[in-house]
Structures are given as C-alpha cells and as structure tokens.
Scaffold this motif. Structure first.
Motif, PDB file in Angstrom:
ATOM      1  N   GLY A 141       0.790  -1.224   0.000  1.00 41.10           N
ATOM      2  CA  GLY A 141       0.000   0.000   0.000  1.00 41.10           C
ATOM      3  C   GLY A 141       0.821   1.273   0.000  1.00 41.10           C
ATOM      4  O   GLY A 141       0.296   2.352  -0.235  1.00 41.10           O
ATOM      5  N   SER A 142       2.118   1.174   0.285  1.00 42.36           N
ATOM      6  CA  SER A 142       2.967   2.360   0.236  1.00 42.36           C
ATOM      7  C   SER A 142       3.217   2.736  -1.219  1.00 42.36           C
ATOM      8  O   SER A 142       2.888   1.991  -2.133  1.00 42.36           O
ATOM      9  N   ARG A 143       3.784   3.920  -1.405  1.00 43.13           N
ATOM     10  CA  ARG A 143       4.096   4.388  -2.758  1.00 43.13           C
ATOM     11  C   ARG A 143       5.583   4.711  -2.843  1.00 43.13           C
ATOM     12  O   ARG A 143       6.193   5.117  -1.872  1.00 43.13           O
ATOM     13  N   ALA A 144       6.119   4.554  -4.043  1.00 44.04           N
ATOM     14  CA  ALA A 144       7.524   4.889  -4.287  1.00 44.04           C
ATOM     15  C   ALA A 144       7.634   5.579  -5.638  1.00 44.04           C
ATOM     16  O   ALA A 144       7.053   5.134  -6.627  1.00 44.04           O
ATOM     17  N   MET A 145       8.364   6.674  -5.655  1.00 48.79           N
ATOM     18  CA  MET A 145       8.629   7.398  -6.897  1.00 48.79           C
ATOM     19  C   MET A 145      10.027   7.038  -7.362  1.00 48.79           C
ATOM     20  O   MET A 145      10.984   7.184  -6.600  1.00 48.79           O
ATOM     21  N   PRO A 146      10.172   6.551  -8.601  1.00 51.74           N
ATOM     22  CA  PRO A 146      11.490   6.112  -9.066  1.00 51.74           C
ATOM     23  C   PRO A 146      12.364   7.260  -9.575  1.00 51.74           C
ATOM     24  O   PRO A 146      11.875   8.207 -10.195  1.00 51.74           O
ATOM     25  N   PHE A 147      13.656   7.117  -9.299  1.00 48.79           N
ATOM     26  CA  PHE A 147      14.668   8.032  -9.817  1.00 48.79           C
ATOM     27  C   PHE A 147      15.866   7.207 -10.241  1.00 48.79           C
ATOM     28  O   PHE A 147      16.180   6.176  -9.635  1.00 48.79           O
ATOM     29  N   TRP A 148      16.534   7.679 -11.274  1.00 46.53           N
ATOM     30  CA  TRP A 148      17.719   7.002 -11.789  1.00 46.53           C
ATOM     31  C   TRP A 148      18.879   7.976 -11.828  1.00 46.53           C
ATOM     32  O   TRP A 148      18.699   9.180 -12.008  1.00 46.53           O
ATOM     33  N   SER A 149      20.084   7.446 -11.698  1.00 51.83           N
ATOM     34  CA  SER A 149      21.288   8.268 -11.677  1.00 51.83           C
ATOM     35  C   SER A 149      21.863   8.507 -13.068  1.00 51.83           C
ATOM     36  O   SER A 149      22.802   9.289 -13.218  1.00 51.83           O
ATOM     37  N   ARG A 150      21.309   7.834 -14.057  1.00 49.12           N
ATOM     38  CA  ARG A 150      21.703   8.048 -15.457  1.00 49.12           C
ATOM     39  C   ARG A 150      20.449   7.972 -16.319  1.00 49.12           C
ATOM     40  O   ARG A 150      19.566   7.147 -16.091  1.00 49.12           O
ATOM     41  N   GLN A 151      20.427   8.788 -17.354  1.00 43.11           N
ATOM     42  CA  GLN A 151      19.307   8.760 -18.286  1.00 43.11           C
ATOM     43  C   GLN A 151      19.183   7.379 -18.931  1.00 43.11           C
ATOM     44  O   GLN A 151      18.079   6.867 -19.127  1.00 43.11           O
ATOM     45  N   SER A 152      20.310   6.761 -19.228  1.00 40.08           N
ATOM     46  CA  SER A 152      20.284   5.448 -19.879  1.00 40.08           C
ATOM     47  C   SER A 152      19.623   4.390 -18.990  1.00 40.08           C
ATOM     48  O   SER A 152      18.979   3.460 -19.499  1.00 40.08           O
ATOM     49  N   ARG A 153      19.761   4.506 -17.689  1.00 41.35           N
ATOM     50  CA  ARG A 153      19.112   3.563 -16.775  1.00 41.35           C
ATOM     51  C   ARG A 153      17.591   3.725 -16.851  1.00 41.35           C
ATOM     52  O   ARG A 153      16.851   2.746 -16.876  1.00 41.35           O
ATOM     53  N   ALA A 154      17.123   4.961 -16.847  1.00 44.53           N
ATOM     54  CA  ALA A 154      15.684   5.221 -16.961  1.00 44.53           C
ATOM     55  C   ALA A 154      15.168   4.736 -18.312  1.00 44.53           C
ATOM     56  O   ALA A 154      14.101   4.118 -18.397  1.00 44.53           O
ATOM     57  N   GLN A 155      15.935   4.992 -19.367  1.00 44.81           N
ATOM     58  CA  GLN A 155      15.522   4.577 -20.713  1.00 44.81           C
ATOM     59  C   GLN A 155      15.390   3.062 -20.789  1.00 44.81           C
ATOM     60  O   GLN A 155      14.474   2.542 -21.427  1.00 44.81           O
ATOM     61  N   SER A 156      16.283   2.348 -20.141  1.00 42.97           N
ATOM     62  CA  SER A 156      16.224   0.898 -20.140  1.00 42.97           C
ATOM     63  C   SER A 156      14.910   0.393 -19.538  1.00 42.97           C
ATOM     64  O   SER A 156      14.288  -0.535 -20.068  1.00 42.97           O
ATOM     65  N   VAL A 157      14.465   1.003 -18.458  1.00 41.05           N
ATOM     66  CA  VAL A 157      13.201   0.599 -17.833  1.00 41.05           C
ATOM     67  C   VAL A 157      12.026   0.946 -18.742  1.00 41.05           C
ATOM     68  O   VAL A 157      11.113   0.142 -18.933  1.00 41.05           O
ATOM     69  N   VAL A 158      12.037   2.129 -19.318  1.00 37.71           N
ATOM     70  CA  VAL A 158      10.961   2.515 -20.238  1.00 37.71           C
ATOM     71  C   VAL A 158      10.899   1.556 -21.422  1.00 37.71           C
ATOM     72  O   VAL A 158       9.817   1.186 -21.881  1.00 37.71           O
ATOM     73  N   ASP A 159      12.056   1.104 -21.883  1.00 38.88           N
ATOM     74  CA  ASP A 159      12.106   0.182 -23.021  1.00 38.88           C
ATOM     75  C   ASP A 159      11.688  -1.239 -22.643  1.00 38.88           C
ATOM     76  O   ASP A 159      11.129  -1.955 -23.475  1.00 38.88           O
ATOM     77  N   GLN A 160      11.954  -1.668 -21.412  1.00 46.47           N
ATOM     78  CA  GLN A 160      11.736  -3.059 -21.017  1.00 46.47           C
ATOM     79  C   GLN A 160      10.416  -3.330 -20.303  1.00 46.47           C
ATOM     80  O   GLN A 160       9.930  -4.455 -20.328  1.00 46.47           O
ATOM     81  N   VAL A 161       9.865  -2.345 -19.609  1.00 48.28           N
ATOM     82  CA  VAL A 161       8.700  -2.577 -18.755  1.00 48.28           C
ATOM     83  C   VAL A 161       7.444  -2.073 -19.464  1.00 48.28           C
ATOM     84  O   VAL A 161       7.301  -0.866 -19.691  1.00 48.28           O
ATOM     85  N   PRO A 162       6.541  -2.985 -19.823  1.00 47.04           N
ATOM     86  CA  PRO A 162       5.346  -2.570 -20.576  1.00 47.04           C
ATOM     87  C   PRO A 162       4.550  -1.435 -19.917  1.00 47.04           C
ATOM     88  O   PRO A 162       4.076  -0.541 -20.614  1.00 47.04           O
ATOM     89  N   ALA A 163       4.442  -1.425 -18.605  1.00 49.83           N
ATOM     90  CA  ALA A 163       3.669  -0.373 -17.928  1.00 49.83           C
ATOM     91  C   ALA A 163       4.289   1.008 -18.112  1.00 49.83           C
ATOM     92  O   ALA A 163       3.601   2.025 -17.983  1.00 49.83           O
ATOM     93  N   TYR A 164       5.588   1.074 -18.416  1.00 46.00           N
ATOM     94  CA  TYR A 164       6.282   2.348 -18.575  1.00 46.00           C
ATOM     95  C   TYR A 164       6.575   2.689 -20.028  1.00 46.00           C
ATOM     96  O   TYR A 164       7.165   3.727 -20.330  1.00 46.00           O
ATOM     97  N   SER A 165       6.159   1.832 -20.932  1.00 46.74           N
ATOM     98  CA  SER A 165       6.428   2.018 -22.354  1.00 46.74           C
ATOM     99  C   SER A 165       5.873   3.351 -22.844  1.00 46.74           C
ATOM    100  O   SER A 165       4.715   3.684 -22.608  1.00 46.74           O
ATOM    101  N   GLY A 166       6.730   4.113 -23.498  1.00 40.01           N
ATOM    102  CA  GLY A 166       6.310   5.377 -24.093  1.00 40.01           C
ATOM    103  C   GLY A 166       6.249   6.545 -23.136  1.00 40.01           C
ATOM    104  O   GLY A 166       5.933   7.664 -23.553  1.00 40.01           O
ATOM    105  N   LEU A 167       6.546   6.353 -21.862  1.00 39.31           N
ATOM    106  CA  LEU A 167       6.510   7.463 -20.918  1.00 39.31           C
ATOM    107  C   LEU A 167       7.725   8.366 -21.121  1.00 39.31           C
ATOM    108  O   LEU A 167       8.751   7.945 -21.636  1.00 39.31           O
ATOM    109  N   GLU A 168       7.579   9.598 -20.708  1.00 39.65           N
ATOM    110  CA  GLU A 168       8.610  10.615 -20.924  1.00 39.65           C
ATOM    111  C   GLU A 168       9.642  10.603 -19.798  1.00 39.65           C
ATOM    112  O   GLU A 168       9.279  10.618 -18.611  1.00 39.65           O
TER     113      GLU A 168
END
Length: 126
Positions: free
Chosen positions: A38-65
């Motif tokens: 029930g808790s919430r967590a906001m994700p942050f990455w230390s490199r743009q490429s790390r965030a891009q990898s999640v956006v590319d791999q995780v369907p729920a995050y696909s296409g997000l900015e």
C-alpha cells in the motif's frame, strides 16, 4: 552484493557526479506506483540510460517521458516534499519488473549530507 544493492551504490556515486537525477512522467505527472503493502515509491535514476532501459523493457512504462531534474533542486525541494507526502524513493530500479530498493527520503538526505566542516556537493552557479 545483490543487484538492488549494486544499483543503490551506483545511485549514491553517480547522481551527485552527474548533477541530475532522472524520472519518468505520465501525462505530465510524476509517477509513484503503489507497492503491494500500500505504500508508494517514486522512481529516480542516476543516469538517463538507466531510466531509458526501464521505459524500453517494462510494458507499464512504455512510451513514458524521461525527464532530468537538477540534483541540487531534487535534494533541496523534491526529496523533502516526498517525505511530507509519505512517498518512498525508488533508486535505479531495473529489470523487466522495474525493481530495486525503495528508500525513505530521510535516508536519501542522509546519504548526501555533507560531513561537518566540508562544503556541500552543490553545483549551483557553475
């Protein structure tokens, strides 16, 4: 060392050096998914490429900015606000399910507090 521990250590080293953290937006809003408890967590990455990898791999995050936030502003403004809201901070989530450590904002502030007698890691004005 687990993958999550390695990602956490990388975040602590890379974020101040990069001068930015990256997160993702959905419909111009930050995301802070609910966890099973029930808790919430906001994700942050230390490199743009790390965030891009999640956006590319995780369907729920696909296409997000992916957006950059200056490290100092994040630490000064957003981290304390997340503490007020009771939202955890996900650091360098990775993999097909975007998993990793979720850390309290207070712990994040402790990670990056300047030791007494040393200047902070501020890059303002540079």
């Amino acid at each position: 060392m687990s993958v999550s521990a390695a990602q956490s250590a990388a975040f602590r080293k890379e974020a101040p050096a990069a001068g930015h953290v990256w997160t993702i937006l959905e419909d111009d809003s930050y995301i802070a998914p609910h966890k099973p408890d029930g808790s919430r967590a906001m994700p942050f990455w230390s490199r743009q490429s790390r965030a891009q990898s999640v956006v590319d791999q995780v369907p729920a995050y696909s296409g997000l900015e992916i957006v950059a936030i200056p490290f100092d502003a994040w630490l000064r403004d957003l981290v304390p606000w997340l503490a007020e809201q009771g939202v955890l901070i996900g650091v360098n989530w990775s993999g097909e399910r975007a998993t990793g450590y979720d850390v309290s904002p207070q712990d994040i502030l402790g990670w990056f507090a300047a030791p007494e007698g040393t200047p902070s890691q501020s890059t303002e004005g540079s």
